[in-house]
Design a protein around this motif. Structure first.
Motif, PDB file in Angstrom:
ATOM      1  N   TRP A 194      82.493  39.553  53.594  1.00 49.48           N
ATOM      2  CA  TRP A 194      82.567  38.393  52.692  1.00 49.48           C
ATOM      3  C   TRP A 194      81.800  38.680  51.409  1.00 49.48           C
ATOM      4  O   TRP A 194      82.287  38.413  50.314  1.00 49.48           O
ATOM      5  CB  TRP A 194      82.030  37.168  53.418  1.00 49.48           C
ATOM      6  CG  TRP A 194      81.954  35.918  52.606  1.00 49.48           C
ATOM      7  CD1 TRP A 194      82.944  35.343  51.845  1.00 49.48           C
ATOM      8  CD2 TRP A 194      80.823  35.048  52.480  1.00 49.48           C
ATOM      9  NE1 TRP A 194      82.495  34.183  51.265  1.00 49.48           N
ATOM     10  CE2 TRP A 194      81.189  33.982  51.641  1.00 49.48           C
ATOM     11  CE3 TRP A 194      79.535  35.077  53.008  1.00 49.48           C
ATOM     12  CZ2 TRP A 194      80.319  32.949  51.304  1.00 49.48           C
ATOM     13  CZ3 TRP A 194      78.666  34.049  52.688  1.00 49.48           C
ATOM     14  CH2 TRP A 194      79.065  33.001  51.833  1.00 49.48           C
ATOM     15  N   THR A 207      83.518  39.205  47.681  1.00 54.88           N
ATOM     16  CA  THR A 207      83.109  38.361  46.552  1.00 54.88           C
ATOM     17  C   THR A 207      82.729  39.206  45.347  1.00 54.88           C
ATOM     18  O   THR A 207      83.189  38.956  44.238  1.00 54.88           O
ATOM     19  CB  THR A 207      81.930  37.457  46.950  1.00 54.88           C
ATOM     20  OG1 THR A 207      82.324  36.630  48.044  1.00 54.88           O
ATOM     21  CG2 THR A 207      81.498  36.575  45.792  1.00 54.88           C
ATOM     22  N   ILE A 226      85.708  33.303  44.243  1.00 54.87           N
ATOM     23  CA  ILE A 226      84.577  33.034  45.126  1.00 54.87           C
ATOM     24  C   ILE A 226      85.029  32.018  46.166  1.00 54.87           C
ATOM     25  O   ILE A 226      85.548  30.960  45.826  1.00 54.87           O
ATOM     26  CB  ILE A 226      83.368  32.505  44.338  1.00 54.87           C
ATOM     27  CG1 ILE A 226      82.879  33.578  43.367  1.00 54.87           C
ATOM     28  CG2 ILE A 226      82.263  32.069  45.275  1.00 54.87           C
ATOM     29  CD1 ILE A 226      81.724  33.162  42.520  1.00 54.87           C
ATOM     30  N   GLN A 227      84.837  32.366  47.427  1.00 54.22           N
ATOM     31  CA  GLN A 227      85.217  31.473  48.518  1.00 54.22           C
ATOM     32  C   GLN A 227      83.950  30.995  49.225  1.00 54.22           C
ATOM     33  O   GLN A 227      83.437  31.666  50.122  1.00 54.22           O
ATOM     34  CB  GLN A 227      86.157  32.183  49.477  1.00 54.22           C
ATOM     35  CG  GLN A 227      87.452  32.572  48.802  1.00 54.22           C
ATOM     36  CD  GLN A 227      88.410  33.286  49.724  1.00 54.22           C
ATOM     37  OE1 GLN A 227      88.128  33.522  50.877  1.00 54.22           O
ATOM     38  NE2 GLN A 227      89.571  33.610  49.198  1.00 54.22           N
ATOM     39  N   PRO A 228      83.430  29.822  48.820  1.00 51.58           N
ATOM     40  CA  PRO A 228      82.189  29.311  49.420  1.00 51.58           C
ATOM     41  C   PRO A 228      82.379  28.951  50.893  1.00 51.58           C
ATOM     42  O   PRO A 228      83.474  28.617  51.325  1.00 51.58           O
ATOM     43  CB  PRO A 228      81.868  28.070  48.600  1.00 51.58           C
ATOM     44  CG  PRO A 228      82.816  28.040  47.473  1.00 51.58           C
ATOM     45  CD  PRO A 228      83.936  28.958  47.778  1.00 51.58           C
ATOM     46  N   LYS A 229      81.267  29.011  51.625  1.00 47.08           N
ATOM     47  CA  LYS A 229      81.263  28.665  53.038  1.00 47.08           C
ATOM     48  C   LYS A 229      80.060  27.783  53.335  1.00 47.08           C
ATOM     49  O   LYS A 229      79.048  27.857  52.648  1.00 47.08           O
ATOM     50  CB  LYS A 229      81.209  29.920  53.900  1.00 47.08           C
ATOM     51  CG  LYS A 229      82.395  30.850  53.665  1.00 47.08           C
ATOM     52  CD  LYS A 229      82.404  31.989  54.639  1.00 47.08           C
ATOM     53  CE  LYS A 229      83.562  32.917  54.384  1.00 47.08           C
ATOM     54  NZ  LYS A 229      84.865  32.322  54.439  1.00 47.08           N
ATOM     55  N   GLN A 273      78.574  24.665  50.652  1.00 48.56           N
ATOM     56  CA  GLN A 273      79.222  25.466  49.616  1.00 48.56           C
ATOM     57  C   GLN A 273      78.365  26.655  49.154  1.00 48.56           C
ATOM     58  O   GLN A 273      78.067  26.819  47.970  1.00 48.56           O
ATOM     59  CB  GLN A 273      79.606  24.595  48.418  1.00 48.56           C
ATOM     60  CG  GLN A 273      80.625  23.521  48.734  1.00 48.56           C
ATOM     61  CD  GLN A 273      81.994  24.120  49.008  1.00 48.56           C
ATOM     62  OE1 GLN A 273      82.583  24.733  48.133  1.00 48.56           O
ATOM     63  NE2 GLN A 273      82.498  23.951  50.212  1.00 48.56           N
ATOM     64  N   TRP A 321      77.646  30.700  48.516  1.00 48.19           N
ATOM     65  CA  TRP A 321      78.381  31.903  48.133  1.00 48.19           C
ATOM     66  C   TRP A 321      77.382  33.011  47.816  1.00 48.19           C
ATOM     67  O   TRP A 321      76.258  32.738  47.392  1.00 48.19           O
ATOM     68  CB  TRP A 321      79.317  31.654  46.949  1.00 48.19           C
ATOM     69  CG  TRP A 321      78.716  30.957  45.775  1.00 48.19           C
ATOM     70  CD1 TRP A 321      78.627  29.611  45.568  1.00 48.19           C
ATOM     71  CD2 TRP A 321      78.092  31.558  44.632  1.00 48.19           C
ATOM     72  NE1 TRP A 321      77.997  29.349  44.385  1.00 48.19           N
ATOM     73  CE2 TRP A 321      77.665  30.522  43.781  1.00 48.19           C
ATOM     74  CE3 TRP A 321      77.866  32.876  44.247  1.00 48.19           C
ATOM     75  CZ2 TRP A 321      77.002  30.761  42.583  1.00 48.19           C
ATOM     76  CZ3 TRP A 321      77.212  33.118  43.038  1.00 48.19           C
ATOM     77  CH2 TRP A 321      76.795  32.066  42.221  1.00 48.19           C
ATOM     78  N   TYR A 343      73.826  27.839  46.715  1.00 48.97           N
ATOM     79  CA  TYR A 343      74.515  26.728  47.365  1.00 48.97           C
ATOM     80  C   TYR A 343      74.306  25.451  46.575  1.00 48.97           C
ATOM     81  O   TYR A 343      73.452  25.384  45.690  1.00 48.97           O
ATOM     82  CB  TYR A 343      74.052  26.565  48.819  1.00 48.97           C
ATOM     83  CG  TYR A 343      72.574  26.271  48.978  1.00 48.97           C
ATOM     84  CD1 TYR A 343      72.125  24.969  49.163  1.00 48.97           C
ATOM     85  CD2 TYR A 343      71.636  27.294  48.960  1.00 48.97           C
ATOM     86  CE1 TYR A 343      70.785  24.698  49.320  1.00 48.97           C
ATOM     87  CE2 TYR A 343      70.291  27.031  49.110  1.00 48.97           C
ATOM     88  CZ  TYR A 343      69.870  25.737  49.296  1.00 48.97           C
ATOM     89  OH  TYR A 343      68.541  25.472  49.441  1.00 48.97           O
TER      90      TYR A 343
END
Length: 162
Positions: free
Chosen positions: A82, A86, A104-107, A128, A130, A155
């Motif tokens: 991940w 990014t 960007i794929q936030p988690k 959120q 990243w 975040y």
């Protein structure tokens, strides 16, 4: 005399980190340390005409630092992938086929302090997140130390759950 129940604060070494949508690998939930679980109120000062003894300090917004996760280097993990995806997506030229995919794929993350039965005493729901920085501890031929990787996550905010 009534017997008093003694309170002992929880130990900080028993915790778990769960990252949503990361595949649920056990290696991606074990860390040496988690830092940056804090919040600070930004303020601004205002002066009032005719009042020269002090200034008013007013709250503006909450400010959250970066979250730092440290662990022994895991060569092949979904978390490392991940981070790599990014950083490489931001550095590479975006082709026409990936225009609708965000770079960007936030988690979301859940950091939980655990009790003796491995149940959460307290949890921080980080929203959120990243990858902002990935780093590797210095390699040194004079020391016999575990290779430690550090991951800094930016975040939006966290909520506390008890």
């Amino acid at each position: 005399m009534a017997s008093e129940t003694k309170y002992y604060p929880p130990l900080s070494f028993h915790f778990r980190v769960v990252i949503s949508d990361l595949g649920g690998e056990d290696m991606d939930s074990r860390f040496q340390s988690v830092g940056g679980l804090s919040v600070e109120m930004e303020t601004e000062t205002r002066k009032e005409g005719g009042e020269n003894r002090f200034e008013y300090t007013l709250p503006v917004r909450s400010k959250y630092p970066t979250l730092t996760l440290k662990r022994g280097l895991v060569v092949s993990s979904a978390l490392l992938q991940w981070c790599s995806d990014t950083f490489s997506a931001l550095n590479a030229n975006v082709d026409a086929s990936n225009k609708n995919k965000p770079l960007i794929q936030p988690k979301d993350l859940m950091v939980s302090l655990l009790n003796e039965q491995h149940e959460p005493l307290m949890s921080w729901n980080i929203v959120q997140a990243w990858p902002r920085k990935w780093s590797m501890a210095d390699l040194n031929a004079e020391q016999s130390a575990i290779a430690i990787e550090s991951i800094e996550l930016q975040y939006q905010y966290f909520t506390l759950q008890t």
